[in-house]
Design a protein around this motif. Structure first.
Motif, PDB file in Angstrom:
ATOM      1  N   LEU A 104       0.876 -13.678   9.994  1.00  0.00           N
ATOM      2  CA  LEU A 104      -0.010 -14.054   8.884  1.00  0.00           C
ATOM      3  C   LEU A 104      -0.898 -12.894   8.462  1.00  0.00           C
ATOM      4  N   ILE A 105      -1.449 -12.188   9.436  1.00  0.00           N
ATOM      5  CA  ILE A 105      -2.323 -11.054   9.122  1.00  0.00           C
ATOM      6  C   ILE A 105      -1.528  -9.947   8.427  1.00  0.00           C
ATOM      7  N   VAL A 148       0.455  -8.583   0.959  1.00  0.00           N
ATOM      8  CA  VAL A 148       0.177  -9.225  -0.329  1.00  0.00           C
ATOM      9  C   VAL A 148      -1.023  -8.565  -0.996  1.00  0.00           C
ATOM     10  N   LEU A 149      -2.068  -8.285  -0.227  1.00  0.00           N
ATOM     11  CA  LEU A 149      -3.248  -7.624  -0.781  1.00  0.00           C
ATOM     12  C   LEU A 149      -2.888  -6.237  -1.315  1.00  0.00           C
ATOM     13  N   THR A 150      -2.073  -5.502  -0.571  1.00  0.00           N
ATOM     14  CA  THR A 150      -1.639  -4.182  -1.025  1.00  0.00           C
ATOM     15  C   THR A 150      -0.876  -4.297  -2.341  1.00  0.00           C
ATOM     16  N   ILE A 209       4.048   0.481  -5.002  1.00  0.00           N
ATOM     17  CA  ILE A 209       3.658   0.520  -3.585  1.00  0.00           C
ATOM     18  C   ILE A 209       4.123   1.826  -2.947  1.00  0.00           C
ATOM     19  N   VAL A 210       5.314   2.284  -3.314  1.00  0.00           N
ATOM     20  CA  VAL A 210       5.849   3.524  -2.751  1.00  0.00           C
ATOM     21  C   VAL A 210       4.945   4.705  -3.087  1.00  0.00           C
ATOM     22  N   ARG A 254      -9.083  -2.109   9.306  1.00  0.00           N
ATOM     23  CA  ARG A 254      -7.651  -1.882   9.075  1.00  0.00           C
ATOM     24  C   ARG A 254      -6.953  -3.095   8.502  1.00  0.00           C
ATOM     25  N   MET A 255      -7.505  -4.276   8.731  1.00  0.00           N
ATOM     26  CA  MET A 255      -6.867  -5.488   8.242  1.00  0.00           C
ATOM     27  C   MET A 255      -7.938  -6.492   7.857  1.00  0.00           C
ATOM     28  N   PRO A 256      -7.598  -7.458   7.018  1.00  0.00           N
ATOM     29  CA  PRO A 256      -8.596  -8.445   6.594  1.00  0.00           C
ATOM     30  C   PRO A 256      -9.219  -9.164   7.791  1.00  0.00           C
TER      31      PRO A 256
END
Length: 124
Positions: A9-10, A16-18, A29-30, A110-112
Motif C-alpha cells: 500500500l505504501i 500514484v503520488l509520483t 515519469i522516466v 521518503r514515503m507518505p
C-alpha cells in the motif's frame, strides 16, 4: 502477511503520488526519475545577502521564552533518526509551558507518513 500488505500500500501510494506530480509538472515519469542527472547548465547561482550568526544560548533562550513553537521536520530528521533528540527538546519546552506543534507535509521523508511514524515512535 500484514507487513507485505502495508508495504504494498505504501509503495503503490508513492507511485500514484509520483504519477500525479509528474502530470502536474507536465513531465514523464522516466524524465523525472532518470533525467537531469548531472546535466546542470548555465551560470552558477550567485549567493546574495549575509549570514546571521546566532549563539546557541540565544536560541535556547528564545525557544524557552516563546509562547508557541512550531517544528517543521523534514527528510533530514528521518535520515539522521533525530526523532529522539526532538522528543527531548519537546519535553523540555513543554516543561517550560511552551506550546509545541508540528507542521508535517503529508509526503515529507521518503514515503507518505514517514515522519508521523517516526514522531509517534518517539512518543511525540
Amino acid at each position: 502477511n500484514m507487513l507485505l500488505i502495508v508495504g504494498s500500500l505504501i509503495g503503490s501510494s508513492g507511485a500514484v503520488l509520483t504519477w500525479i506530480m509528474c502530470r502536474a509538472m507536465n513531465r514523464s515519469i522516466v524524465s523525472v526519475i532518470f533525467g537531469g542527472l548531472g546535466t546542470a547548465k548555465g551560470p552558477q547561482m550567485a549567493i546574495e545577502g549575509e549570514a546571521t550568526v546566532v549563539e546557541l544560548d540565544d536560541v535556547v533562550s528564545d525557544l524557552v521564552s516563546a509562547k508557541k513553537v512550531i517544528i517543521v521536520p523534514g527528510y533530514g530528521l528521518a535520515v539522521a533518526q533525530g526523532q529522539y533528540p526532538v522528543a527531548e527538546m519537546v519535553a523540555t519546552l513543554r516543561a517550560h509551558r511552551v506550546e509545541v506543534a508540528f507542521a508535517i507535509h503529508p509526503v515529507a521523508g521518503r514515503m507518505p507518513g514517514q515522519l508521523n511514524v517516526l514522531l509517534a515512535e518517539a512518543n511525540i
